[in-house]
Every structure is written in C-alpha cells, then in structure tokens.
Scaffold this motif. Structure first.
Motif, PDB file in Angstrom:
ATOM      1  N   GLN A  99       2.167  -9.675   7.488  1.00  0.00           N
ATOM      2  CA  GLN A  99       1.551 -10.490   6.021  1.00  0.00           C
ATOM      3  C   GLN A  99       2.453 -12.095   6.750  1.00  0.00           C
ATOM      4  O   GLN A  99       1.084 -12.646   6.522  1.00  0.00           O
ATOM      5  CB  GLN A  99       2.763  -9.801   5.328  1.00  0.00           C
ATOM      6  CG  GLN A  99       2.025  -9.029   4.238  1.00  0.00           C
ATOM      7  CD  GLN A  99       2.903  -7.932   3.208  1.00  0.00           C
ATOM      8  OE1 GLN A  99       4.292  -8.836   3.459  1.00  0.00           O
ATOM      9  NE2 GLN A  99       2.854  -8.678   2.661  1.00  0.00           N
ATOM     10  N   GLU A 100       3.004 -12.446   7.494  1.00  0.00           N
ATOM     11  CA  GLU A 100       3.326 -13.954   7.390  1.00  0.00           C
ATOM     12  C   GLU A 100       1.778 -14.623   8.193  1.00  0.00           C
ATOM     13  O   GLU A 100       1.917 -15.705   7.796  1.00  0.00           O
ATOM     14  CB  GLU A 100       4.819 -14.375   8.090  1.00  0.00           C
ATOM     15  CG  GLU A 100       5.819 -13.694   6.920  1.00  0.00           C
ATOM     16  CD  GLU A 100       7.339 -14.169   7.690  1.00  0.00           C
ATOM     17  OE1 GLU A 100       8.158 -13.550   6.711  1.00  0.00           O
ATOM     18  OE2 GLU A 100       7.095 -13.219   8.967  1.00  0.00           O
ATOM     19  N   ALA A 103      -1.335 -15.193   6.307  1.00  0.00           N
ATOM     20  CA  ALA A 103      -0.434 -16.014   5.031  1.00  0.00           C
ATOM     21  C   ALA A 103      -0.415 -17.416   5.850  1.00  0.00           C
ATOM     22  O   ALA A 103      -1.761 -18.822   5.140  1.00  0.00           O
ATOM     23  CB  ALA A 103       1.405 -16.044   4.462  1.00  0.00           C
ATOM     24  N   VAL A 104      -0.261 -17.727   6.614  1.00  0.00           N
ATOM     25  CA  VAL A 104      -0.346 -18.727   8.013  1.00  0.00           C
ATOM     26  C   VAL A 104      -1.961 -19.729   7.774  1.00  0.00           C
ATOM     27  O   VAL A 104      -2.283 -20.439   7.859  1.00  0.00           O
ATOM     28  CB  VAL A 104       0.623 -19.126   9.230  1.00  0.00           C
ATOM     29  CG1 VAL A 104       0.433 -19.863   9.630  1.00  0.00           C
ATOM     30  CG2 VAL A 104       1.601 -18.792   8.448  1.00  0.00           C
ATOM     31  N   ARG A 105      -3.433 -18.189   8.107  1.00  0.00           N
ATOM     32  CA  ARG A 105      -4.259 -18.249   8.473  1.00  0.00           C
ATOM     33  C   ARG A 105      -4.723 -18.486   7.496  1.00  0.00           C
ATOM     34  O   ARG A 105      -5.813 -19.815   7.145  1.00  0.00           O
ATOM     35  CB  ARG A 105      -4.403 -17.044   8.938  1.00  0.00           C
ATOM     36  CG  ARG A 105      -5.997 -17.401   9.353  1.00  0.00           C
ATOM     37  CD  ARG A 105      -6.742 -16.311   9.512  1.00  0.00           C
ATOM     38  NE  ARG A 105      -6.950 -14.753   8.190  1.00  0.00           N
ATOM     39  CZ  ARG A 105      -7.780 -15.820   6.902  1.00  0.00           C
ATOM     40  NH1 ARG A 105      -8.459 -16.416   7.133  1.00  0.00           N
ATOM     41  NH2 ARG A 105      -7.513 -15.094   5.876  1.00  0.00           N
ATOM     42  N   ILE A 113      -1.400 -22.048  -1.872  1.00  0.00           N
ATOM     43  CA  ILE A 113      -0.345 -20.944  -2.017  1.00  0.00           C
ATOM     44  C   ILE A 113      -0.392 -19.830  -1.558  1.00  0.00           C
ATOM     45  O   ILE A 113      -2.113 -19.135  -2.550  1.00  0.00           O
ATOM     46  CB  ILE A 113      -0.003 -20.332  -3.252  1.00  0.00           C
ATOM     47  CG1 ILE A 113       2.210 -20.419  -3.410  1.00  0.00           C
ATOM     48  CG2 ILE A 113      -0.442 -20.338  -4.505  1.00  0.00           C
ATOM     49  CD1 ILE A 113       3.174 -21.356  -3.150  1.00  0.00           C
ATOM     50  N   VAL A 114      -0.177 -18.637  -1.502  1.00  0.00           N
ATOM     51  CA  VAL A 114      -0.667 -17.298  -0.796  1.00  0.00           C
ATOM     52  C   VAL A 114       0.706 -16.298  -0.909  1.00  0.00           C
ATOM     53  O   VAL A 114       2.110 -16.817  -1.614  1.00  0.00           O
ATOM     54  CB  VAL A 114      -0.632 -17.055   1.095  1.00  0.00           C
ATOM     55  CG1 VAL A 114      -1.393 -15.618   1.217  1.00  0.00           C
ATOM     56  CG2 VAL A 114      -1.791 -17.940   1.759  1.00  0.00           C
ATOM     57  N   PHE A 150       7.180 -22.685   3.190  1.00  0.00           N
ATOM     58  CA  PHE A 150       8.390 -21.959   2.788  1.00  0.00           C
ATOM     59  C   PHE A 150       7.442 -20.699   2.390  1.00  0.00           C
ATOM     60  O   PHE A 150       6.663 -20.772   1.375  1.00  0.00           O
ATOM     61  CB  PHE A 150       8.859 -22.500   1.325  1.00  0.00           C
ATOM     62  CG  PHE A 150       9.666 -24.061   1.311  1.00  0.00           C
ATOM     63  CD1 PHE A 150      10.800 -24.222   2.711  1.00  0.00           C
ATOM     64  CD2 PHE A 150       9.432 -25.433   0.767  1.00  0.00           C
ATOM     65  CE1 PHE A 150      11.266 -25.512   2.852  1.00  0.00           C
ATOM     66  CE2 PHE A 150      10.376 -26.435   1.010  1.00  0.00           C
ATOM     67  CZ  PHE A 150      10.858 -26.509   2.506  1.00  0.00           C
ATOM     68  N   VAL A 151       8.474 -19.786   2.406  1.00  0.00           N
ATOM     69  CA  VAL A 151       8.444 -18.572   1.645  1.00  0.00           C
ATOM     70  C   VAL A 151       9.687 -17.841   0.966  1.00  0.00           C
ATOM     71  O   VAL A 151      10.512 -18.014   0.858  1.00  0.00           O
ATOM     72  CB  VAL A 151       8.714 -17.037   3.020  1.00  0.00           C
ATOM     73  CG1 VAL A 151       8.556 -15.916   2.764  1.00  0.00           C
ATOM     74  CG2 VAL A 151       7.442 -17.398   4.280  1.00  0.00           C
TER      75      VAL A 151
END
Length: 162
Positions: A99-100, A103-105, A113-114, A150-151
C-alpha cells in the motif's frame, strides 16, 4: 488563553498544518517536534460527520534512502539531530508495504494526499516536497521534488457518555 485546537475538514488541510509545523519550526530535534506533537494531541479531523484523531505519524524516507524506508517508532524517531544526522540514535526502519509503495507512486504522480485503509483505522499519506530552504541540506534534489511522506494513522474518537 489557549488557542482553539485545529478542526480540520479534510486530510489535505490536516497535512498542510503538519508540513508547516515540520518545515517551519525553529531548529531541529526536540525543538522541531513540539509543534507537531501539539497538533497530534489537540487536532481533530472531521470527515463525513465522523470525528477522527491522529494516533500516530510515521515518515517514509525517500530523499536519503534507496529504496525508500518507513522510519518506525513515531515522530520522535525521525527528526533531524541538533548536531547533524550522525548523532541520531539508530532508528528502526522497515521496507514499505504494498500500500505504501502504491501511495508513493501516486504522490510522485502529483496526488496531494492518498487515502488507505488499515484494520480499525484510516491512513492518509501526504507528501513532503522540497522547498527552496530544503535544498541546502538535500543537495541534488529539485524544488517540488518528493523528499518523503507522512503516514497518518487516524482512529475514530469515541464519544463520552453524558
């Protein structure tokens, strides 16, 4: 008189306040974390009539990590040191989960924001983009480039019975 705690109506507004606290705080280390901790302890995010609080913030390190890593242990573990990064304690890191990575992609593609999901929580991933001041330390990067993210772990606030 204490200032009114923030009441955000979108993850984007919440993230903007966290970025402002992180980037524009004076100094480094413990002096820099205080504004972010104040946001975490007092702020509320209202989405679809649901009151959420930020339970944790972790950082995805991109600028100085290939491949990117998640700095674990909460906000106190990923701060810059007062005397430079060589004096920081060893910080637990882990690889990004699927998932991360996605999100970065999406952040690299320009999303602001994701939103993600986790058991019993919502996650929001917001970019840390290079401003002109950042380029003094993050040499070789370009203004607007993705330095990290930031997550945010968001959990519903339980209403107290009357």
């Amino acid at each position: 008189v204490l200032p009114e705690p923030p009441k955000w109506t979108s993850p984007t507004a919440m993230h903007a306040d966290y970025i402002d606290a992180f980037v524009h705080s004076d100094g480094f280390g413990m002096r820099r974390i205080s504004p972010m901790m104040q946001l975490m302890q007092s702020g509320e995010l209202w989405l679809d009539d649901q009151r959420l609080r930020v339970e944790d913030v972790q950082m995805i390190g991109i600028a100085k990590h290939a491949p990117p890593v998640v700095h674990q242990g909460g906000m106190l573990k990923f701060q810059h040191g007062d005397q430079g990064p060589e004096l920081l304690p060893e910080v637990a890191q882990r690889p990004l989960n699927a998932q991360e990575v996605e999100a970065v992609r999406r952040l690299q593609a320009g999303e602001r924001i994701v939103s993600l999901s986790a058991p019993g929580a919502a996650l929001a991933v917001g970019p840390i983009r290079a401003a002109a001041d950042c380029l003094q330390c993050h040499q070789g990067k370009k203004e607007g480039g993705l330095l990290g993210a930031f997550v945010y772990t968001l959990r519903p606030v339980m209403q107290q019975p009357l």
